[in-house]
Design a protein around this motif. Structure first.
Motif, mmCIF file in Angstrom:
data_model
loop_
_atom_site.group_PDB
_atom_site.id
_atom_site.type_symbol
_atom_site.label_atom_id
_atom_site.label_comp_id
_atom_site.label_asym_id
_atom_site.label_seq_id
_atom_site.Cartn_x
_atom_site.Cartn_y
_atom_site.Cartn_z
ATOM 1 N N MET A 1 1.565 -4.650 12.184
ATOM 2 C CA MET A 1 0.739 -5.815 11.888
ATOM 3 C C MET A 1 0.967 -6.243 10.447
ATOM 4 O O MET A 1 1.123 -5.408 9.552
ATOM 5 C CB MET A 1 -0.743 -5.472 12.094
ATOM 6 C CG MET A 1 -1.682 -6.656 11.903
ATOM 7 S SD MET A 1 -3.440 -6.187 11.967
ATOM 8 C CE MET A 1 -3.637 -5.411 10.354
ATOM 9 N N ALA A 2 0.983 -7.527 10.214
ATOM 10 C CA ALA A 2 1.152 -8.040 8.854
ATOM 11 C C ALA A 2 -0.203 -8.135 8.168
ATOM 12 O O ALA A 2 -1.163 -8.648 8.738
ATOM 13 C CB ALA A 2 1.821 -9.403 8.899
ATOM 14 N N ILE A 3 -0.286 -7.622 6.964
ATOM 15 C CA ILE A 3 -1.515 -7.666 6.179
ATOM 16 C C ILE A 3 -1.557 -8.990 5.423
ATOM 17 O O ILE A 3 -0.621 -9.334 4.702
ATOM 18 C CB ILE A 3 -1.590 -6.482 5.203
ATOM 19 C CG1 ILE A 3 -1.535 -5.157 5.973
ATOM 20 C CG2 ILE A 3 -2.838 -6.558 4.350
ATOM 21 C CD1 ILE A 3 -1.347 -3.939 5.086
ATOM 22 N N SER A 4 -2.625 -9.734 5.570
ATOM 23 C CA SER A 4 -2.732 -11.036 4.916
ATOM 24 C C SER A 4 -3.028 -10.879 3.428
ATOM 25 O O SER A 4 -3.767 -9.973 3.017
ATOM 26 C CB SER A 4 -3.835 -11.864 5.587
ATOM 27 O OG SER A 4 -4.101 -13.037 4.851
ATOM 28 N N LEU A 41 3.109 -5.339 4.146
ATOM 29 C CA LEU A 41 2.386 -5.904 3.012
ATOM 30 C C LEU A 41 2.824 -7.354 2.779
ATOM 31 O O LEU A 41 3.926 -7.748 3.161
ATOM 32 C CB LEU A 41 2.655 -5.079 1.743
ATOM 33 C CG LEU A 41 1.783 -3.845 1.452
ATOM 34 C CD1 LEU A 41 0.344 -4.257 1.168
ATOM 35 C CD2 LEU A 41 1.828 -2.861 2.602
ATOM 36 N N PRO A 42 1.967 -8.164 2.165
ATOM 37 C CA PRO A 42 2.392 -9.518 1.798
ATOM 38 C C PRO A 42 3.586 -9.440 0.844
ATOM 39 O O PRO A 42 3.718 -8.482 0.072
ATOM 40 C CB PRO A 42 1.167 -10.113 1.097
ATOM 41 C CG PRO A 42 0.025 -9.225 1.439
ATOM 42 C CD PRO A 42 0.583 -7.880 1.725
ATOM 43 N N SER A 43 4.455 -10.426 0.876
ATOM 44 C CA SER A 43 5.584 -10.436 -0.056
ATOM 45 C C SER A 43 5.057 -10.507 -1.484
ATOM 46 O O SER A 43 3.942 -10.975 -1.733
ATOM 47 C CB SER A 43 6.495 -11.632 0.225
ATOM 48 O OG SER A 43 5.825 -12.838 -0.107
ATOM 49 N N SER A 44 5.843 -10.031 -2.420
ATOM 50 C CA SER A 44 5.423 -10.049 -3.820
ATOM 51 C C SER A 44 5.162 -11.476 -4.283
ATOM 52 O O SER A 44 4.227 -11.735 -5.062
ATOM 53 C CB SER A 44 6.481 -9.382 -4.703
ATOM 54 O OG SER A 44 7.736 -10.035 -4.552
ATOM 55 N N ARG A 45 5.967 -12.437 -3.792
ATOM 56 C CA ARG A 45 5.784 -13.832 -4.183
ATOM 57 C C ARG A 45 4.442 -14.366 -3.655
ATOM 58 O O ARG A 45 3.693 -15.016 -4.377
ATOM 59 C CB ARG A 45 6.941 -14.678 -3.648
ATOM 60 C CG ARG A 45 6.915 -16.130 -4.139
ATOM 61 C CD ARG A 45 7.996 -16.941 -3.440
ATOM 62 N NE ARG A 45 9.321 -16.361 -3.657
ATOM 63 C CZ ARG A 45 10.061 -16.568 -4.726
ATOM 64 N NH1 ARG A 45 9.609 -17.349 -5.692
ATOM 65 N NH2 ARG A 45 11.252 -16.012 -4.842
ATOM 66 N N LYS A 46 4.159 -14.073 -2.368
ATOM 67 C CA LYS A 46 2.934 -14.593 -1.751
ATOM 68 C C LYS A 46 1.694 -13.965 -2.377
ATOM 69 O O LYS A 46 0.708 -14.648 -2.664
ATOM 70 C CB LYS A 46 2.962 -14.326 -0.249
ATOM 71 C CG LYS A 46 1.787 -14.922 0.520
ATOM 72 C CD LYS A 46 1.944 -14.731 2.017
ATOM 73 C CE LYS A 46 3.119 -15.530 2.543
ATOM 74 N NZ LYS A 46 3.205 -15.452 4.033
ATOM 75 N N LEU A 47 1.722 -12.636 -2.614
ATOM 76 C CA LEU A 47 0.543 -11.981 -3.182
ATOM 77 C C LEU A 47 0.331 -12.419 -4.628
ATOM 78 O O LEU A 47 -0.811 -12.611 -5.069
ATOM 79 C CB LEU A 47 0.695 -10.460 -3.109
ATOM 80 C CG LEU A 47 -0.522 -9.659 -3.561
ATOM 81 C CD1 LEU A 47 -1.771 -10.037 -2.762
ATOM 82 C CD2 LEU A 47 -0.259 -8.148 -3.432
ATOM 83 N N ALA A 48 1.421 -12.618 -5.364
ATOM 84 C CA ALA A 48 1.293 -13.069 -6.747
ATOM 85 C C ALA A 48 0.663 -14.457 -6.800
ATOM 86 O O ALA A 48 -0.212 -14.726 -7.638
ATOM 87 C CB ALA A 48 2.658 -13.070 -7.422
ATOM 88 N N ALA A 49 1.099 -15.347 -5.905
ATOM 89 C CA ALA A 49 0.547 -16.697 -5.887
ATOM 90 C C ALA A 49 -0.935 -16.670 -5.511
ATOM 91 O O ALA A 49 -1.757 -17.408 -6.066
ATOM 92 C CB ALA A 49 1.326 -17.569 -4.899
#
Length: 485
Positions: A1-4, A41-49
């Protein structure tokens, strides 16, 4: 499962660097069991944004978590909870804390602790479930209900599925009620005189809220439906119980009041039926007092012994009777679909109240029910249920006779239960507890009565959820246990 990424947020008051906070959020998610092995986990780009931090901060946090074996990096696929990440403890940590609020003072009105009893959710694990109002899978037309539900999900019914009806109802379902359900009870009504509800209990609540105030008096049957007692208590009206007899509520015993709540066709729980002459007398008594009558016509479809009497509403020439019908008893209780029928002035206020509290029953449920009813599946199911329940009732009455148990009220037209009387001095709550251990489920009768000292020796046996083959042995166990009390 992808974590939002939405599952992460930074606390402005937290100590430590942003990188440390991100590491802590991920680790706590894994240790609490919210994130499990293999989750992405969310991508580093997505979590940073999302967090409003630099991408390198997230990347460094992820790198530290990989080094600690919380996460694993899978090339271009991203970061995942490691297959060897620490397992959460068997028992979750105790994170409860005492509220600073004194709820004994903060709660303005209490709704818990009422007369309505709780029923075991696992009633079907009992071998002899003489329990009222539950769905027997052997009697429910699941295939056609599913087909109607799928049809209601189609593009043609997209508007019915998705629209906000606000204070309106599905016109197809209203049309069926007007043309089929109500005429069977001798009732003629217009669309503006009908309101869909979330079952009969919700209809009772709406009626009580619209009609009653702290200064008004409501007459109720004794015994009666426990949830009705709770509903009227919440309205804070003056509630006056009147004892019923073998013909239901006696009009000459009804005191001066504003609203009379009654179940004339199938009294709850005694199953007695009010004859036509008494119905006329009750209407005349209400006319003399200028009182209203709320008629709960539950289970009228289960009249397999003889035809049901005309509804009280059908005899009403003054518009003082408010009628309650329900599909939840005849289909399944989880459906939560009923209706109110009354004068336009009353329905207008009930509609406005419903809109402010729950707007309307779900559109998909309404349209599914409309198809199930209009395509003839409902009538077919009622006929099947009537045949099966008639046989179960015959078997139960014979078993009751064979074991010398006493019937207090069984109804002249059918239904799905029999009201029983145990010997004087027997507490049926103890009887129910003793039978529980023998996989026999019955309903003690105390909660149906009003007053501080209700009779203790009544109980209800329903045959809607138990097969004919198991009824005789269940009744034998009841008689055997009773003989020991």
């Amino acid at each position: 499962m992808a974590i939002s990424a939405d599952m992460f947020f930074l606390d402005p008051q937290a100590q430590g660097t942003l990188q440390a906070q991100i590491q802590q959020m991920v680790a706590e998610g894994i240790l609490s069991g919210r994130f499990i092995r293999g989750d992405k986990l969310p991508s580093s780009r997505k979590l940073a944004a999302h967090l409003g931090v630099s991408r390198i901060t997230v990347t460094l946090a992820y790198t530290e978590l990989v080094a600690s074996d919380y996460l694993s990096a899978r090339g271009r696929s991203g970061y995942f909870v490691s297959d060897t990440a620490p397992k959460p403890p068997d028992a979750p940590p105790d994170v409860t804390k005492d509220d600073a609020v004194d709820w004994s003072r903060a709660i303005g009105q209490r709704f818990s602790g009422g007369a309505t009893p709780t029923r075991p959710p696992d009633w079907n694990r009992f071998k002899y479930p003489f329990i009222y109002g539950q769905t027997d899978p052997a009697l429910f037309d699941h295939a056609n209900w599913r087909a109607c539900a799928l049809r209601a999900l189609g593009q043609r019914d997209f508007t019915a599925l998705t629209k906000d009806y606000y204070d309106q109802d599905d016109p197809q379902l209203i049309e069926y009620i007007l043309r089929h359900s109500l005429p069977r009870r001798g009732i003629i009504a217009q669309p503006s005189q009908v309101l869909l509800t979330l079952g009969a209990q919700n209809a009772l609540w709406l009626a009580a809220q619209v009609l009653l105030t702290q200064r008004r008096v409501a007459v109720v049957e004794n015994p009666s439906y426990p949830a009705q007692t709770d509903i009227l208590s919440q309205s804070r009206c003056h509630m006056v119980p009147v004892d019923v007899d073998t013909e239901g509520l006696p009009p000459d015993q009804v005191p001066q009041c504003d609203v009379i709540f009654t179940t004339p066709s199938h009294q709850c729980p005694t199953a007695s039926t009010m004859p036509r002459a008494r119905r006329q007398a009750l209407l005349e008594r209400a006319r003399q007092m200028d009182a209203l009558i709320v008629e709960d016509d539950y289970e009228f479809e289960m009249s397999f012994l003889s035809a049901p009497s005309p509804a009280l509403k059908s005899l009403d020439e003054d518009g003082r009777v408010i009628y309650i019908g329900s599909f939840s008893k005849s289909l399944f209780p989880g459906l939560r679909l009923g209706y109110l029928v009354g004068s336009e002035a009353f329905i207008r206020e009930a509609r406005a109240l419903r809109a402010s509290v729950l707007r309307h029953p779900p559109g998909h449920i309404q349209r599914t029910a409309a198809y199930f009813l209009s395509l003839g599946h409902y009538d077919a199911q009622i006929r099947k249920m009537g045949t099966v329940l008639a046989e179960r009732r015959r078997v139960m009455e014979q078993a009751i006779h064979d074991h010398n148990l006493q019937i207090a009220g069984s109804g002249a037209f059918g239904g799905s239960s029999i009201w029983m009387r145990a010997p004087e001095g027997v507490d049926t709550r103890q009887l129910a507890a003793d039978l529980w251990d023998q996989s026999v489920l019955i309903e003690a009768g105390q909660h149906f009565f009003h007053g501080p000292q209700p009779p203790s020796n009544f109980f209800r046996l329903a045959y809607s959820s138990i097969s004919s083959a198991r009824i005789p042995e269940g009744i034998r166990l009841i008689a055997q246990t009773l003989s020991k009390l």
